[in-house]
Design an enzyme around this catalytic site. Structure first.
Site, PDB file in Angstrom:
ATOM      1  N   ASP A   1      26.995  20.417  -1.862  1.00  0.00           N
ATOM      2  CA  ASP A   1      26.639  21.208  -0.691  1.00  0.00           C
ATOM      3  C   ASP A   1      27.853  21.542   0.166  1.00  0.00           C
ATOM      4  OD1 ASP A   1      24.112  20.900  -1.638  1.00  0.00           O
ATOM      5  OD2 ASP A   1      23.238  20.231   0.242  1.00  0.00           O
TER       6      ASP A   1
ATOM      7  N   CYS B   1      24.517  12.485  -4.925  1.00  0.00           N
ATOM      8  CA  CYS B   1      24.660  13.387  -3.793  1.00  0.00           C
ATOM      9  C   CYS B   1      23.456  14.301  -3.593  1.00  0.00           C
ATOM     10  CB  CYS B   1      25.925  14.230  -3.951  1.00  0.00           C
ATOM     11  SG  CYS B   1      27.434  13.239  -3.910  1.00  0.00           S
TER      12      CYS B   1
ATOM     13  N   LYS C   1      20.898  17.025  -3.338  1.00  0.00           N
ATOM     14  CA  LYS C   1      19.586  17.320  -3.929  1.00  0.00           C
ATOM     15  C   LYS C   1      19.334  16.557  -5.219  1.00  0.00           C
ATOM     16  CE  LYS C   1      19.701  19.851  -0.534  1.00  0.00           C
ATOM     17  NZ  LYS C   1      20.964  19.207  -0.215  1.00  0.00           N
TER      18      LYS C   1
ATOM     19  N   CYS D   1      29.662  11.427   0.325  1.00  0.00           N
ATOM     20  CA  CYS D   1      30.381  11.522   1.602  1.00  0.00           C
ATOM     21  C   CYS D   1      30.012  10.369   2.529  1.00  0.00           C
ATOM     22  CB  CYS D   1      30.123  12.865   2.254  1.00  0.00           C
ATOM     23  SG  CYS D   1      30.854  14.236   1.330  1.00  0.00           S
TER      24      CYS D   1
ATOM     25  N   GLU E   1      21.945  25.329   4.345  1.00  0.00           N
ATOM     26  CA  GLU E   1      22.377  24.393   5.376  1.00  0.00           C
ATOM     27  C   GLU E   1      23.293  25.117   6.351  1.00  0.00           C
ATOM     28  OE1 GLU E   1      24.122  20.961   3.590  1.00  0.00           O
ATOM     29  OE2 GLU E   1      22.180  20.101   3.041  1.00  0.00           O
TER      30      GLU E   1
ATOM     31  N   SER F   1      23.070  20.243   7.201  1.00  0.00           N
ATOM     32  CA  SER F   1      23.713  19.176   6.457  1.00  0.00           C
ATOM     33  C   SER F   1      23.441  17.861   7.165  1.00  0.00           C
ATOM     34  CB  SER F   1      25.224  19.433   6.396  1.00  0.00           C
ATOM     35  OG  SER F   1      25.915  18.272   6.027  1.00  0.00           O
TER      36      SER F   1
END
EC number: 4.2.1.9
Length: 557
Positions: A78, A119, A121, A192, A446, A472
């Site tokens: 993303d 991560c 989805k 992240c 997002e 996000s």
């Protein structure tokens, strides 16, 4: 065994012949077949090393008397897809991932499943697919990324890089400082490092009991994470033929609520609402979005993690006692909030798993007595602007929880980015970003770029943003998404005009525009929407089938 349908009896001679071509021997046909749904992809920092983890997992499965078969799903990063038309594909990728898991597992009648997501989805997509298959299943993610270190020793993460763009545009930092942040915000592999969507969902897997303890917090690329992979492999071999561990026996009405309690306590990504609405439907216990406020009112917010608190990241939560310490603290406060008797894939109840966990650092995991808020970190707002609801990450609010301001309307994310960059948005404004919902986008992009620009330009406490798109997990500020009905289906957000006064009260769970019913009806009669040109055949299919955010943006044929 479920897999006997492809390997047992003389009529399956051709099937076994094909399987022998992959290296199977006589003894292998007596063993459980384990699907390994990996999400290895080289462009995603949380996934480029998952091929190594799957090799560790498969080796351990073989040592424990089962036969692994690895397959891969797609993945979208993303952060890399952000701010251009690539983001149109992010949420739709969830459906492809779910369909892929269902397809491979059912086409080959595999006995059990291990999912290796990390991560965005990929986690909810795999959960949705696994729930359709309903075999014993364990999730073990790749693990969180370590936080970066700034020039002054402060913690950095991906959100630091996004907000640095706005700071650079307003000359708060120079090009050298911008480059330093770029090169140090994401220092290693992993999801992240803050409580963004990936880590939120991996944490909820642990809370629901479909993952082993530590799944949400143990860092990627560490010996501890490798051992978690091995434990998952050994455990799936123990439960592969045990119907008690079919995923629908693990993820059910009680454990879905457990997940939402944890989500509120930790202030997870607003995307978790969207995904849990979809996951709950696959599990057969559809969440009522309005009921989430009842949970929010009851659960104190005891853990703030980046982006809500930029100095704290998942590695800090791990050192402070992990998710088990969070759950145990909530259980001690009010055991009725959680179903502590819920079975986990490790064989113990949730209560037994967490009962000895202690908070090791109260500056990271607060006690209930020192909670950040008496209510949860997420809220669903209702009113004439969002009759079916909208979502705010209350934990990420920078200024007041009440806000009134004039609407500044944009009909796309690109329009909003240009307008914010040119100074069209001022203190006291409410940015209205519409026609970006599941149908309108299509794909429900997002909006991290617009919100990061607002915060980076020093307006985070003085500007609100509402959208039928989503955010996000790195978003902070008074950012309200998932407005339903969306603009493309005639929702009120599509009827707003520049200058309309919008009132937001997070504590009262309300969002309204100051317009009479007569004026709203007059605007509704004037409203026309021709739709955007959509060149992609896949996105046109998605647009036709997708429901709005209040239903989890699931596809309905």
């Amino acid at each position: 065994m479920r897999s006997d349908i492809i390997k047992d009896g003389y009529t399956r001679t051709p099937h076994r012949s094909l399987l022998r071509a992959t290296g199977l021997k006589d003894d292998d046909f007596k063993k459980p077949f384990i699907g390994v749904a990996n999400s290895f992809i080289e462009i995603i920092p949380g996934h480029f090393f998952l091929n190594k983890y799957s090799e560790i997992l498969k080796d351990e499965i073989r040592k424990n008397g089962c036969v692994p078969f690895e397959f891969n799903t797609i993945g979208v990063d993303d952060g890399i897809a952000m701010g251009h038309e690539g983001m149109l594909y992010s949420l739709p990728s969830r459906e492809i991932i779910a369909n892929s898991v269902e397809t491979v597992m059912n086409a080959h009648a595999l006995d059990a499943l291990v999912c290796i997501p990390n991560c965005d989805k990929i986690v909810p997509g795999m959960l949705m697919g696994a729930l359709r298959v309903n075999v014993p299943t364990i999730f073990v993610s790749g693990g969180p990324m370590a936080a970066g270190v700034g020039a002054k020793g402060e913690a950095l993460d991906l959100n630091s890089a996004f907000e640095a763009v706005g700071a650079y545009e307003t000359k708060q930092i120079d090009e050298k400082e911008l480059k330093f942040i770029e090169c140090n915000a994401c220092p290693s592999g992993g999801s992240c490092s803050g409580m963004f969507t990936a880590n939120s969902m991996n944490t909820l897997c642990e809370a629901m009991g479909v993952a082993l303890e530590g799944n949400g917090t143990v860092l990627a690329l560490t010996s501890e994470r490798e051992e978690l992979i091995r434990k998952a492999a050994r455990r799936i071999c123990e439960i592969a033929l045990d119907e008690r561990y079919q995923i629908r026996n693990i993820i059910n009405e009680k454990t879905i609520k457990n997940a939402m309690v944890v989500d509120m306590a930790m202030g997870g990504s607003s995307n978790t609402i969207l995904h849990m609405l979809a996951i709950s439907r696959e599990a057969g216990y559809p969440l009522d979005i309005a009921s989430l406020n009842d949970i929010s009112r009851s659960v104190p917010h005891i853990t703030k993690i980046a982006p809500s608190l930029p100095s704290v990241h998942m590695q800090d939560v791990a050192k402070a006692g992990g998710l088990s310490a969070v759950i145990n603290e909530i259980a001690k406060f009010n055991s009725d909030l959680l179903s502590l008797d819920a079975l986990t894939v490790s064989g113990e109840s949730l209560g037994d798993r967490v009962k000895n966990a202690e908070i090791l650092d109260e500056s990271v995991i607060h006690t209930v007595q020192n909670a950040y808020s008496k209510v949860g970190g997420l809220a669903i707002l209702f009113g004439n602007l969002a009759e079916q609801g909208c979502v705010i990450k209350a934990a990420g609010i920078i200024g007041s929880r009440q806000f009134s301001g004039k609407a500044v309307c944009f009909n796309s994310q690109d329009e909003a980015i240009k307008g914010i960059s040119k100074g069209k948005v001022q203190k006291g404004d409410v940015v209205v970003l519409r026609y970006e919902g599941p149908k309108g986008g299509p794909g429900m992009q997002e909006m991290l770029s617009p919100t990061s620009l607002i915060v980076g330009r020093g307006l985070g406490a003085d500007v609100a943003l509402i959208t039928d798109g989503r955010f996000s997990g790195a978003t902070r500020g008074l950012s309200i998404g998932h407005v339903s009905p969306e603009a493309a289906e005639g929702g009120m957000i599509g009827l707003l005009k520049d200058g309309d006064i919008i009132d937001i009260d997070v504590d009262k769970f309300s969002i309204n525009v100051r317009l009479s019913d007569t004026e709203i009806e007059a605007r509704r009669k004037e409203w026309k929407y021709a739709g955007k040109p959509v060149n992609s055949r896949w996105l046109r299919q998605y647009q036709k089938l997708v429901t709005n955010a209040s239903n989890g943006a699931i596809l309905e044929a």
